[in-house]
Write an enzyme that holds these catalytic residues in place. Structure first.
Site, mmCIF file in Angstrom:
data_model
loop_
_atom_site.group_PDB
_atom_site.id
_atom_site.type_symbol
_atom_site.label_atom_id
_atom_site.label_comp_id
_atom_site.label_asym_id
_atom_site.label_seq_id
_atom_site.Cartn_x
_atom_site.Cartn_y
_atom_site.Cartn_z
ATOM 1 N N GLU A 61 0.883 -1.161 0.000
ATOM 2 C CA GLU A 61 0.000 0.000 0.000
ATOM 3 C C GLU A 61 0.924 1.216 0.000
ATOM 4 O O GLU A 61 1.784 1.321 0.885
ATOM 5 C CB GLU A 61 -0.843 -0.047 1.278
ATOM 6 C CG GLU A 61 -2.039 0.838 1.213
ATOM 7 C CD GLU A 61 -2.862 0.821 2.500
ATOM 8 O OE1 GLU A 61 -2.739 -0.127 3.290
ATOM 9 O OE2 GLU A 61 -3.611 1.788 2.685
ATOM 10 N N ARG A 296 5.020 -12.836 9.762
ATOM 11 C CA ARG A 296 5.690 -11.586 9.435
ATOM 12 C C ARG A 296 7.014 -11.522 10.175
ATOM 13 O O ARG A 296 7.221 -12.194 11.190
ATOM 14 C CB ARG A 296 4.818 -10.389 9.770
ATOM 15 C CG ARG A 296 4.477 -10.260 11.246
ATOM 16 C CD ARG A 296 3.478 -9.142 11.506
ATOM 17 N NE ARG A 296 4.054 -7.844 11.247
ATOM 18 C CZ ARG A 296 3.598 -6.994 10.323
ATOM 19 N NH1 ARG A 296 2.564 -7.286 9.580
ATOM 20 N NH2 ARG A 296 4.165 -5.816 10.163
ATOM 21 N N LYS A 306 4.494 0.662 9.432
ATOM 22 C CA LYS A 306 4.556 1.960 8.764
ATOM 23 C C LYS A 306 3.999 3.071 9.636
ATOM 24 O O LYS A 306 4.540 4.168 9.670
ATOM 25 C CB LYS A 306 3.779 1.889 7.443
ATOM 26 C CG LYS A 306 4.596 1.300 6.316
ATOM 27 C CD LYS A 306 3.837 1.360 5.014
ATOM 28 C CE LYS A 306 3.185 0.047 4.745
ATOM 29 N NZ LYS A 306 2.375 -0.004 3.543
#
Ligand code: ATP
Ligand code: MG
Length: 586
Positions: A61, A296, A306
């Site tokens: 994204e 992850r 982020k």
């Protein structure tokens, strides 16, 4: 999976790789059609057999800079495509209009290239934007309404939340759920035309309000949001939800293996439900993409999110996204971390389904291993102390020869000037040496690396008692590389630079960005920041580094790996320490 063992790749294979091998040998994609560009089932059915054996995608994204966690995903997705003669698409998942912008898009493209990948397959360029698919998504939503699988809900957000139920109680059907298909089509059209306010209506999938998986209790798939989008402008005032958009993006692009992190495991039933419904009504055809989840990356002493990284930048806890202490790809690059170091790291930590924390030192070790092979050696004095050779004349000048790499002779040698006045590192002299201290002290003998053996005759202190000068005699016939140089044995070997020729530079030395292993576990993560993560000072470097260029990397013997900073200039040299030679954080 996590490992401290050196020089060993623990998981060259992993469960995703094994699944792909099986899918290929079962001929799952043998008849898969591909018509050059993404599109629905009808479009693809006019194509030819897909030459790509598999298709994966990396779907960031564009709402921030990529971090080291993304590097893991990049190596996984692009790496699998490469190994299986497939294609990996770079897709900007830009369906959320609010936080996305072109600066992030540009940086992501650069990062993926820097890590050594591209999105070309044969003549195809597989760089896509999910926002280009808004028409397809809208069409898919209309098809769902027409086949009785979606409805426009006009409950407000609180009512929707209350009626969703809990883990132990089922949800309640919305009073709008069983209106006619015509009504829902009309309302959805009005949503698109901008006739209703944000939040007043939402399109939901019609699945099962009593499902034990809350994600299947009629999830929202389209919402009204009168926002400007960085690519589509004001063309849309409704935007698809991520969980609806993502499977459609994958299917339009003919993705075979859609690999994501574990948080999406509970979404997989909806992923499959949606694509099956869209296949039944002819929008897509087999083979449909399948989702696979892996753990992850969590790294100790940093944060990989982020949202948090944005906060560090905005609140100026760091100098920017590319601050060398940041776990971003741009930060890592400026720090001197290398793509091959990241490759080694991702191979070494492997891919698994179990959540774990990887120790930051594993990443540093990988960078060290790679740089140890490639980096030319140079001399730097980090804490300069003056040393005078009594028995050299004032203008004594002599060439010494130093190999550029201890193991790789092909990298050649360089000359360093030896003169009467030298800089040595302060830690290489002790007035009262402790046991096993083999460097300089009154009366002691050491070798000036690549030069002569010297003997300390005296030293001088300033008014505060700080040592400011060392005096030594050099011993003739002991010069390194000359016959008989080893006749006098010494245990210590110290670095030095000529005061006349050495160049002054600024160095940035880094410590961990956070002082806690798992930042934010016990405090607000901002409170866990290490106040001493950056030390800046003036140092002396070898004369032949006077033309060092931004990005040049060296090992400064004994001090670690260093890189010239982006902002370094010939008359204002700035150097960043990538890592020390050994882990010194303990
Ligand atoms: P963040 O939580 O930092 O915002 P994200 O998952 O929202 O990350 P995306 O831009 O959506 O970021 O991620 C792009 C891809 O990178 C996704 O497929 C995601 O699974 C993967 N990814 C993100 N963070 C990690 C991580 N820490 N380890 C491995 N893969 C990751
Ligand atoms: Mg995300």
């Amino acid at each position: 999976m996590a490992t401290n063992q050196k020089n060993k790749i623990i998981s060259s294979s992993n469960f995703i790789r094994a699944k792909i091998e099986k899918d290929i040998s079962n001929n799952l994609y043998k008849n898969k059609l591909w018509n050059k560009i993404p599109g629905n089932g009808v479009h693809q059915s006019n194509g030819s057999l897909d030459e790509a054996k598999i298709r994966t995608r990396f779907p960031p994204e564009p709402n921030g800079y990529l971090h080291i966690g993304h590097a893991k995903s990049i190596f996984l997705n692009f790496g699998l495509a490469k190994d299986f003669s497939g294609a990996c698409h770079l897709r900007f998942d830009d369906t959320n209009p609010e936080k996305e912008n072109q600066e992030y898009v540009d940086s992501i493209i650069e990062n993926v290239k820097w890590l050594g990948f591209n999105w070309n397959f044969k003549k195809e360029e597989n760089l896509y934007y999910a926002s280009n698919y808004f028409d397809h998504m809208y069409e898919a939503a209309v098809l769902l309404i027409k086949s009785g699988f979606a409805y426009v809900d006009q409950q407000n957000a609180d009512e929707i939340r209350e009626n969703r139920g809990t883990l132990t109680t089922p949800g309640k059907d919305s009073p709008w759920r069983d209106h006619s298909i015509e009504d829902h089509l009309k309302w959805f059209t009005e949503m698109r035309e901008g006739k209703h306010a944000d939040g007043s209506m939402v399109l939901r999938a019609k699945i099962n309000m009593a499902s034990p998986n809350i994600n299947l209790r009629d999830p929202a798939i389209y919402r009204i949001k009168k926002s400007h989008h960085h690519r589509t402008g004001d063309a849309w005032c409704i935007y698809p939800m991520y969980t609806f958009a993502h499977p459609i993006e994958d299917a339009l692009e003919g993705i075979t293996h859609s690999i994501c992190t574990l948080e999406f495991e509970d979404q997989r039933p909806f992923y499959d439900w949606l694509l099956r419904r869209l296949k039944e009504n002819g929008f897509f055809s087999d083979p449909l993409p399948k989702q696979y989840e892996f753990a992850r990356l969590n790294l100790t002493y940093v944060v990989l999110s982020k949202r948090r990284l944005i906060e560090l930048v905005e609140k100026k806890h760091v100098s920017g996204w590319d601050d060398p202490r940041m776990p971003t790809i741009v930060g890592a690059k400026r720090r001197g971390y290398t793509p091959s170091g990241f490759k080694l790291f991702t191979d070494r930590i492997g891919v698994s389904k179990a959540d774990s924390w990887i120790d930051y030192t594993i990443l540093e070790d990988c960078m060290r291993e790679v740089l140890n092979e490639s980096a030319h050696r140079r001399v730097a004095v980090l804490d300069p102390l003056k040393l005078i050779i009594n028995n050299f004349s004032e203008n004594h000048e002599e060439d010494c020869f130093a190999p550029n790499h201890p193991k790789n002779k092909d990298l050649g040698k360089r000359t360093i000037k030896l003169t009467k006045e030298l800089w040595i590192d302060r830690e290489d002299f002790m007035e009262e040496p402790v046991a096993k201290y083999f460097r300089l002290s009154p009366g002691a003998q050491v070798r000036l690396r690549y030069g002569y053996v010297i003997k300390c005759t005296d030293f001088e202190k300033d008014a505060n008692g700080k040592i400011i000068k060392i005096f030594c005699d050099y011993l003739p016939d002991t010069k390194s590389g000359t016959p008989g140089a080893d006749a006098i044995k010494v245990k210590g070997n110290i670095h030095w630079l000529s005061c006349k020729y050495a160049v002054t530079a600024k160095v940035n030395l880094y410590d961990r960005l956070f002082k806690e292993t798992h930042p934010g576990d016990n405090n607000n993560y901002i409170d866990d920041l290490n106040p001493n993560s950056l030390t800046t000072k003036e140092i002396k470097i070898e004369e032949n580094l006077s033309k060092i260029l931004p990005g040049d990397q060296y090992q400064f013997e004994r001090h670690g790996y260093f890189i010239a900073d982006n902002l370094s200039k010939p008359d204002d040299i700035v150097i960043n320490r990538t890592t020390t030679l050994r882990d010194s954080w303990q």
